[in-house]
Design a protein around this motif. Structure first.
Motif, PDB file in Angstrom:
ATOM      1  N   LEU A 154      31.658  39.203  52.955  1.00 29.55           N
ATOM      2  CA  LEU A 154      31.716  40.475  52.485  1.00 29.55           C
ATOM      3  C   LEU A 154      30.444  41.636  52.464  1.00 29.55           C
ATOM      4  N   MET A 155      28.912  40.896  52.497  1.00 31.93           N
ATOM      5  CA  MET A 155      27.624  41.311  51.866  1.00 31.93           C
ATOM      6  C   MET A 155      27.687  42.230  53.292  1.00 31.93           C
ATOM      7  N   ALA A 156      28.222  41.858  54.638  1.00 29.19           N
ATOM      8  CA  ALA A 156      27.884  42.639  56.042  1.00 29.19           C
ATOM      9  C   ALA A 156      29.215  43.925  55.985  1.00 29.19           C
ATOM     10  N   GLN A 157      30.294  43.357  55.369  1.00 28.49           N
ATOM     11  CA  GLN A 157      31.545  44.452  55.356  1.00 28.49           C
ATOM     12  C   GLN A 157      31.219  45.778  54.608  1.00 28.49           C
ATOM     13  N   VAL A 158      30.862  45.414  53.580  1.00 25.64           N
ATOM     14  CA  VAL A 158      30.578  46.479  52.108  1.00 25.64           C
ATOM     15  C   VAL A 158      29.236  46.424  52.257  1.00 25.64           C
ATOM     16  N   PRO A 159      28.213  47.014  52.662  1.00 27.91           N
ATOM     17  CA  PRO A 159      26.554  47.007  52.286  1.00 27.91           C
ATOM     18  C   PRO A 159      26.498  48.174  51.512  1.00 27.91           C
ATOM     19  N   GLY A 160      25.697  47.846  50.536  1.00 23.50           N
ATOM     20  CA  GLY A 160      25.780  48.599  48.553  1.00 23.50           C
ATOM     21  C   GLY A 160      26.370  48.566  47.838  1.00 23.50           C
ATOM     22  N   LEU A 161      27.090  47.439  47.817  1.00 19.76           N
ATOM     23  CA  LEU A 161      27.696  47.009  46.924  1.00 19.76           C
ATOM     24  C   LEU A 161      26.755  46.999  45.445  1.00 19.76           C
ATOM     25  N   ASP A 162      27.090  47.388  44.071  1.00 17.37           N
ATOM     26  CA  ASP A 162      26.548  47.847  42.690  1.00 17.37           C
ATOM     27  C   ASP A 162      27.071  46.289  41.889  1.00 17.37           C
ATOM     28  N   ALA A 163      28.483  46.033  42.641  1.00 15.91           N
ATOM     29  CA  ALA A 163      29.118  44.809  41.547  1.00 15.91           C
ATOM     30  C   ALA A 163      29.801  43.597  42.288  1.00 15.91           C
ATOM     31  N   VAL A 164      29.782  42.685  42.048  1.00 16.79           N
ATOM     32  CA  VAL A 164      31.442  41.707  42.756  1.00 16.79           C
ATOM     33  C   VAL A 164      32.055  40.922  41.491  1.00 16.79           C
ATOM     34  N   LEU A 165      33.031  41.399  41.749  1.00 15.44           N
ATOM     35  CA  LEU A 165      33.501  40.882  40.554  1.00 15.44           C
ATOM     36  C   LEU A 165      34.171  38.946  40.917  1.00 15.44           C
ATOM     37  N   VAL A 166      33.903  37.892  40.791  1.00 13.14           N
ATOM     38  CA  VAL A 166      34.287  37.196  41.631  1.00 13.14           C
ATOM     39  C   VAL A 166      35.866  36.087  40.025  1.00 13.14           C
ATOM     40  N   PRO A 167      36.872  34.994  40.643  1.00  6.69           N
ATOM     41  CA  PRO A 167      37.223  34.220  39.654  1.00  6.69           C
ATOM     42  C   PRO A 167      36.522  33.212  39.400  1.00  6.69           C
ATOM     43  N   VAL A 168      37.079  32.753  38.138  1.00 14.12           N
ATOM     44  CA  VAL A 168      36.420  31.313  37.672  1.00 14.12           C
ATOM     45  C   VAL A 168      36.815  30.063  37.461  1.00 14.12           C
ATOM     46  N   GLY A 169      37.045  28.630  38.026  1.00 12.95           N
ATOM     47  CA  GLY A 169      37.835  27.884  37.474  1.00 12.95           C
ATOM     48  C   GLY A 169      36.647  26.920  36.861  1.00 12.95           C
ATOM     49  N   GLY A 170      36.201  26.042  37.841  1.00 14.33           N
ATOM     50  CA  GLY A 170      35.399  25.511  37.720  1.00 14.33           C
ATOM     51  C   GLY A 170      33.714  26.137  37.757  1.00 14.33           C
ATOM     52  N   GLY A 171      33.735  27.613  39.024  1.00 13.30           N
ATOM     53  CA  GLY A 171      33.046  27.644  38.822  1.00 13.30           C
ATOM     54  C   GLY A 171      32.270  27.808  40.225  1.00 13.30           C
ATOM     55  N   GLY A 172      32.902  26.844  41.019  1.00 12.23           N
ATOM     56  CA  GLY A 172      32.352  27.071  42.911  1.00 12.23           C
ATOM     57  C   GLY A 172      32.216  28.023  43.115  1.00 12.23           C
ATOM     58  N   LEU A 173      33.133  28.751  43.541  1.00 10.69           N
ATOM     59  CA  LEU A 173      33.437  29.738  44.605  1.00 10.69           C
ATOM     60  C   LEU A 173      32.603  31.140  43.866  1.00 10.69           C
ATOM     61  N   CYS A 174      32.706  30.966  42.409  1.00  6.51           N
ATOM     62  CA  CYS A 174      31.466  32.420  41.485  1.00  6.51           C
ATOM     63  C   CYS A 174      29.936  31.380  41.967  1.00  6.51           C
ATOM     64  N   ALA A 175      29.560  30.622  42.120  1.00  8.15           N
ATOM     65  CA  ALA A 175      28.595  29.939  42.422  1.00  8.15           C
ATOM     66  C   ALA A 175      28.388  29.990  43.618  1.00  8.15           C
ATOM     67  N   GLY A 176      29.018  30.282  44.592  1.00  3.64           N
ATOM     68  CA  GLY A 176      28.705  30.253  45.932  1.00  3.64           C
ATOM     69  C   GLY A 176      28.801  31.653  46.393  1.00  3.64           C
ATOM     70  N   ILE A 177      29.351  32.014  46.033  1.00  2.76           N
ATOM     71  CA  ILE A 177      29.326  33.911  46.188  1.00  2.76           C
ATOM     72  C   ILE A 177      28.155  34.538  46.189  1.00  2.76           C
ATOM     73  N   ALA A 178      28.138  34.264  44.462  1.00  3.39           N
ATOM     74  CA  ALA A 178      26.466  35.011  43.767  1.00  3.39           C
ATOM     75  C   ALA A 178      25.543  34.363  44.400  1.00  3.39           C
TER      76      ALA A 178
END
Length: 344
Positions: A175-199
């Motif tokens: 994502l960071m290579a596809q859309v440089p200069g982001l102000d915010a990223v919103l991530v779904p959370v279940g247990g937190g594994g996706l959010c932890a990695g993306i963050a």
């Protein structure tokens, strides 16, 4: 270190994330992004800012879960592969593990709650996994641990562990290579594994980019954990976003989220259904409820803060049967009409 202690330093490094991306290359899809400029985005934000969708629902097996499962199974030696793997999941992780196990030539048992989607159960069986159904998610996890202990199978956890986070972090790296200069990223959370990695990926590439985790009110273990400062367990899970129905937070993913996530917000089931409707109307996407929670947060608790910003929403999965999808779209349409009536 005791199991319930959060390490202050353990998190996926950029070097580890990039190594995971190299390891997964050719086995996963490099999912696209799409700028949302129509319908409700234009109506509510009036051309201000940018909203980008990271379309991980186009991934093989229909969700991001394949990244973590493949990264975990790649670390198993030959003896562990012969013994096989076991996973606990309401469906998406189970499908990813079944696919990964077949690809890797090892046997898989997946333990699922009885309320899991029949389509997801069928998908696991079609991929060659043995499926066991338990009354609820707590009993499913207990049964999974028993199988791992008694049969010597490796437990592939749906959201906890370094290899899982390194795998999910590749979503953020892309994502960071596809859309440089982001102000915010919103991530779904279940247990937190996706959010932890993306963050972890996002913040190490651009520390100024805010990362928000989003949970349903009926499955808000990470939100409660952020409030208390320790991983929390839920007495019950009750949400239309069944893929986010993790019954508890765990030390590693919680620790990574605490380090890199700015805030965890919550959305209602009606907000989720309305977001599904908007994604379908404007982007023509069949997003399961879990994949719509980031969108729900943009139109709900984060709307004012993110107006005029360059924002990315993680659309994480699409494993939902047609009848259930139609039912939830109907709920979203009914909820939207009710809101319009109140505003009139």
């Amino acid at each position: 270190m005791p199991a319930n202690t959060v390490s202050p330093t353990a998190y996926p490094s950029l070097a580890q994330i990039r190594a995971s991306a190299d390891r997964l290359a050719g086995k996963i899809l490099h999912t696209p992004v799409w700028r949302w400029q129509t319908g409700i985005i234009d109506a509510q934000f009036q051309g201000g800012g940018e909203v980008w969708l990271k379309l991980e629902l186009f991934q093989k097996t229909g969700t991001f879960k394949l990244r973590g499962a493949l990264n975990c199974i790649a670390a198993l030696d030959a003896a562990a592969r012969r013994r096989g793997v076991v996973a606990v999941s309401a469906g998406n992780h189970a499908i990813a593990v079944a696919y990964t196990a077949r690809l890797s030539g090892c046997g898989a048992i997946v333990v699922m709650p009885q309320h899991a989607s029949p389509a997801r159960i069928a998908a696991c069986r079609d991929l060659g996994a043995r499926v066991l159904l338990m009354p609820d998610v707590h009993q499913a996890f207990a049964r999974g641990r028993e199988i791992a202990r008694d049969e010597g199978r490796t437990m592939l956890h749906p959201y906890e562990g370094e290899l899982t986070a390194q795998g999910t972090a590749t979503v953020g790296l892309e994502l960071m290579a596809q859309v440089p200069g982001l102000d915010a990223v919103l991530v779904p959370v279940g247990g937190g594994g996706l959010c932890a990695g993306i963050a972890a990926a996002v913040k190490q590439i651009n520390p100024d980019c805010a990362v928000y985790g989003v949970e349903p009110f009926g499955a808000d273990a990470l939100y409660r954990s952020f409030q208390s400062g320790v991983p929390e367990t839920l007495d019950r899970v009750d949400t239309v976003a069944d893929s986010l129905g993790a019954p508890y937070a765990m030390a590693y993913s919680f620790g990574v989220c605490r380090r890199f996530v700015d805030e965890v917000v919550r959305v209602t089931d009606d907000e989720i259904c309305r977001a599904m409707l908007h994604l379908f109307r404007d982007a023509k996407l069949v997003a399961e409820p879990a994949a719509a929670v980031a969108t729900a947060a943009l139109f709900g608790p984060l709307r004012d803060r993110l107006a005029g910003k360059r924002v990315a929403l993680i659309v994480c999965g699409s494993n939902i049967d047609p009848a259930r999808f139609a039912e939830l779209l109907g709920r979203g349409a009914h909820s939207e009409l009710a809101l319009q009536a109140m505003a009139a």
